[in-house]
Design an enzyme around this catalytic site. Sequence first.
Site, PDB file in Angstrom:
ATOM      1  N   LEU A  44      86.174  68.751  39.182  1.00 17.03           N
ATOM      2  CA  LEU A  44      87.494  68.521  38.595  1.00 17.03           C
ATOM      3  C   LEU A  44      87.526  69.341  37.317  1.00 17.03           C
ATOM      4  O   LEU A  44      86.575  69.299  36.532  1.00 17.03           O
ATOM      5  CB  LEU A  44      87.720  67.039  38.275  1.00 17.03           C
ATOM      6  CG  LEU A  44      88.041  66.099  39.444  1.00 17.03           C
ATOM      7  CD1 LEU A  44      88.051  64.655  38.964  1.00 17.03           C
ATOM      8  CD2 LEU A  44      89.366  66.458  40.100  1.00 17.03           C
ATOM      9  N   ASP A  45      88.610  70.092  37.081  1.00 17.59           N
ATOM     10  CA  ASP A  45      88.645  70.927  35.888  1.00 17.59           C
ATOM     11  C   ASP A  45      88.800  70.064  34.634  1.00 17.59           C
ATOM     12  O   ASP A  45      89.014  68.853  34.699  1.00 17.59           O
ATOM     13  CB  ASP A  45      89.714  72.017  35.986  1.00 17.59           C
ATOM     14  CG  ASP A  45      91.132  71.462  36.069  1.00 17.59           C
ATOM     15  OD1 ASP A  45      91.420  70.451  35.409  1.00 17.59           O
ATOM     16  OD2 ASP A  45      91.961  72.053  36.787  1.00 17.59           O
ATOM     17  N   LYS A  46      88.668  70.692  33.483  1.00 20.77           N
ATOM     18  CA  LYS A  46      88.636  69.970  32.213  1.00 20.77           C
ATOM     19  C   LYS A  46      89.864  69.087  32.008  1.00 20.77           C
ATOM     20  O   LYS A  46      89.763  67.959  31.510  1.00 20.77           O
ATOM     21  CB  LYS A  46      88.512  70.973  31.054  1.00 20.77           C
ATOM     22  CG  LYS A  46      88.457  70.320  29.681  1.00 20.77           C
ATOM     23  CD  LYS A  46      88.413  71.366  28.568  1.00 20.77           C
ATOM     24  CE  LYS A  46      88.449  70.712  27.198  1.00 20.77           C
ATOM     25  NZ  LYS A  46      88.482  71.706  26.106  1.00 20.77           N
ATOM     26  N   SER A  96      91.735  67.702  34.268  1.00 23.03           N
ATOM     27  CA  SER A  96      91.965  66.751  35.357  1.00 23.03           C
ATOM     28  C   SER A  96      91.118  65.502  35.184  1.00 23.03           C
ATOM     29  O   SER A  96      90.101  65.504  34.507  1.00 23.03           O
ATOM     30  CB  SER A  96      91.669  67.416  36.706  1.00 23.03           C
ATOM     31  OG  SER A  96      92.517  68.529  36.908  1.00 23.03           O
TER      32      SER A  96
END
Length: 269
Positions: free
Chosen positions: A132-134, A136
Amino acid sequence: MRPRRPPANPPARARPGGGRAAPAAGGGVRHGLARVLSKAGLCSRTEAARWIAAGRVSVDGRTVRDPEFPIQAGRQQVRVDGQPLDAAPRIYLMLNKPRGLVTTVQDEQGRETVYRCFDGAGLPWLAPVGRLDKASEGLLLFSNDPQWAAALMDPATGPDKTYHVQVDGIPEASMLAAFCAGIEDEGEFLAARAVNLLRTGEKTSWLEVTLDEGRNRHIRRLLAAFDLQVLRLVRIGIGGLRLGELPKGQWRMLQMEDRRQLEAAAGPG
């Protein structure tokens, strides 16, 4: 139901020195010792190199200090601190990832990582199952079982992933259908398996988006193509497993029923 697109054939993976894994007698393939430890789910390859240099790893009873020492699977006995590679118990857990953390062990920019959530827990090495990106939030899996993780991350057979997404607009039904029809972006096909409008405000709305594969910043790029900015993105489910009431920043071990829900949602290999 939109069929899954078959994955492209990946190129042969190069070894750290620039060469590829060497073929061994009898048709097997030899891999570097550090990679073997990493693939066994014991640690990262960087950490494996440290263990090897410290003399903690033996091959067929002999201490080896070369991280690239060639190992042929099933032919040689590798031990760490005297214990065989399969001695470590397999662990499977889920985390409610907070926004603002990066999904990596160490960040070269010094940003806080998801491993902060495990401080003081005494857990062994665990790898994230996907990303999961930063910006999210939500459901993120971890395990030290590489085969289990690979099956869940396989774009052809892995389970669907469900997200609740807040956007700065109120899309009409035709736009929701267009999300599922898909777009081409930077040479990649991006589409949603399903999109539903959950609720609306004056200028914003929440969508439920289901993906059957996840490319880098998949949802953000897909919605940006329709001039919609993502305000919040929360993964609430993987297959039949749901985030539920797990507090943000907290984690729990997966029960057998949790794993069954994940594995049942994955297609046959």
